[in-house]
Design a protein around this motif. Sequence first.
Motif, short mmCIF file in Angstrom:
data_model
loop_
_atom_site.label_atom_id
_atom_site.label_comp_id
_atom_site.label_asym_id
_atom_site.label_seq_id
_atom_site.Cartn_x
_atom_site.Cartn_y
_atom_site.Cartn_z
N GLN A 186 35.43 47.59 39.73
CA GLN A 186 36.20 47.82 38.42
C GLN A 186 37.47 48.18 38.53
O GLN A 186 38.08 48.76 39.58
N ILE A 187 38.44 47.33 37.92
CA ILE A 187 39.82 47.11 38.21
C ILE A 187 40.26 47.98 36.98
O ILE A 187 40.17 47.90 35.97
N ARG A 188 41.42 48.84 37.32
CA ARG A 188 42.23 49.36 36.44
C ARG A 188 43.31 48.80 36.15
O ARG A 188 44.16 48.54 37.12
N ASP A 189 43.73 48.20 34.89
CA ASP A 189 44.98 47.60 34.43
C ASP A 189 46.06 48.30 34.36
O ASP A 189 46.12 49.58 34.41
N GLY A 190 47.23 47.85 33.88
CA GLY A 190 48.46 48.42 33.73
C GLY A 190 48.55 49.63 32.59
O GLY A 190 49.23 50.48 32.64
N SER A 191 47.52 49.31 31.68
CA SER A 191 47.59 50.48 30.71
C SER A 191 46.33 51.33 31.02
O SER A 191 46.27 52.61 30.18
N GLY A 192 45.69 51.48 32.02
CA GLY A 192 44.84 52.27 32.70
C GLY A 192 43.31 52.16 32.22
O GLY A 192 42.57 52.91 32.51
N ALA A 193 43.24 51.09 31.29
CA ALA A 193 41.73 50.68 31.18
C ALA A 193 41.04 49.83 32.27
O ALA A 193 42.01 49.38 33.08
N ALA A 195 38.05 47.26 33.79
CA ALA A 195 37.38 46.11 33.58
C ALA A 195 36.88 45.50 34.98
O ALA A 195 37.41 45.73 35.95
N PRO A 196 35.58 44.89 34.79
CA PRO A 196 34.96 44.31 36.03
C PRO A 196 35.85 43.21 36.41
O PRO A 196 36.24 42.31 35.61
N MET A 197 35.69 42.88 37.85
CA MET A 197 36.15 41.85 38.55
C MET A 197 35.50 41.32 39.51
O MET A 197 34.86 42.14 40.16
N LYS A 198 35.10 40.08 39.73
CA LYS A 198 34.10 39.67 40.89
C LYS A 198 35.22 39.14 41.82
O LYS A 198 35.79 38.07 41.75
#
Length: 662
Positions: A186-193, A195-198
Amino acid sequence: MSFLTGFKPMTRRSLLGGVAASSALVMLHPFAARAQANQAHLRIMETTDIHVHVFPYDYYADKPNDTLGLARTASIIDSIRAEAGNSMLIDNGDFLQGNPMGDYIAYERGMKEGDQHPVVKAMNVLGYDAGTLGNHEFNYGLDFLFKVLAGSNFPYVCANLTKGMLASDPKKDELFLKPYVIVEKQIRDGSGATAPMKVGFIGFVPPQIMTWDAKNLEGEAQTRDIVDAAKAWVPAMKEEGADIVIALSHSGIDGSGMSDRMENASLYLAGVEGIDAVFTGHQHLVFPGPKDFEGIAGADNKKGKLMGKPAVMAGFWGSHMGLIDLLLEKDGNSWKIVDSTSEARPIYHRDDSRKIVADVKDKPEIVAAARAEHEATLAYVRRPVGKTSAPLYSYFALVADDPSIQIVSNAQTWYIKNLLKDGQYKDYPILSAAAPFKAGGRGGAEYYTDVPVGDIAIKNVADLYLYPNTVQAVLVSGEQVRNWLEMSAGMFNQVKAGTKDAPLLNNDFPSYNYDVIDGVTYQIDLSQPVRFDKDGKLINPDAHRIADLKFDGKLIDPAQKFVVVTNNYRAGGGGKFPEIAADKVIFVGPDTNRDVVVRYIVDQGTINPSADGNWSFKPLPGTTAIFETGPKARHFAGEIKGAKIEDAGDGENGFAKFRLVL
């Protein structure tokens, strides 16, 4: 870089020293600071070539050492993670063998089903995401290795280690381990959201393990070329949905051109389509960095890229933490790399006086995990592993054939004969080159090897071989052997025949460059000037200090070929000996010279280090020369073969003077 509001910028060293106890003090990586809503910063951290160095301790010298230890490297993981938006941790192999703790577990305590190896216990504390195997993982045999791996809380991968014969298609190979693993994070992006990354990790080991550990692997395993295995398995990883593919390559960086079953193939591995980043190791060097890989086409030593892909090599023994930072961007349903940086972050530095200064402290959890095995290892190294029937000392190593050099040469010859006995070099005569490391000089009047008759412990080997060099062998001609010795003879000043008490030693010539070559006999003519200068340049073409050079009782044939076993420093051009360089190397061993000496002592039980007197000075009637050595040398002056030595009183700074009668 961006800093949190209200705090002054910090140096990285102060950060590592523990000043940043609060997460508010952490200096963010630029990618973490600038990532947008559809972007994310991922930092992948590497340890490599730990070689059982959990504690910052030199078991050979039996004292702490601030340049090594997973306990030290681990102490900066928290702050390194805090600098990043997202992070993962991998190990790149060679964790299982390399110091006495590894030998203690393998040879003394053993591994029963359910046991945990101290290195694995320590690594489990840190939360690794994946690891691969190095060549030294096989030194204790397959059964031992897989008992160790069973205690790991994270997966190990290796795509080029097979059970038995290779299949026609690499993807049909029967592998010991999974070729790769895909970790969904689970990756947190620049906005704080989030999303999954493989993230896919694929591992590789040097194919040469089939030679280096033939006794453990022959008939049980086989290896495939690293690049060939990658070309087969990386597309499968993409088909399985890997957003990015990370190569865990226990293989170094070699720009000499791609070849089949290449040992150091990481440069060409980076060129495989679909691989996004490469973690390297095996060579015990640093990439990116100021010097180790300059001038290699395709290797950007400043930006830390191989074939344009981010890459890192994190030293050895925990000396550095390797970091690859990726700025990732969402591209539809997948992620792609849009920028990267690489860094090998050290755990120590040298101050202006060249003194080693620790930048970090031990991580208590790592110390606690392996404390019992550390204490048991101390008892192990302090226990005798063999006996010596003659004293081992280096007081006269620069003026006569010497027992401390003799035992190293005996061990090196024993080692290389066994490894080359069935190969293409089996019929070549073997010579051994070794130098004295503890020979007074700036080290002072006590800086000599001195091991008495009787029991010899593993830690005594530190007196015989100070440096963690690795074994290499070169193929050279008789003429090159002669010039090797001519260069070595720069240790001595020119002495005019008939002179009384001339100064013998050239104090600007380091003793570690004074190679004695065993397997030949020779004399050194001090009346001759040096043939080569300190850089190996021919300055006196008519000068020949090396006289009566013989092999097997006959004058050496300049054209005859010899295998000379030495160390990686000399074989790689260290000391600038004429024509001795990497292009002459025919064997690169997986073992340190020091470990070879230990193994030799264990094998022999009782060693006889008495020097064989294969070299001496050419007689110069009516001539004497003066040299200094430790005062304890007076106990051994009458035992020296091939040299007449007289006590000449006291020298300066605690040294004793001796007279060499030529």
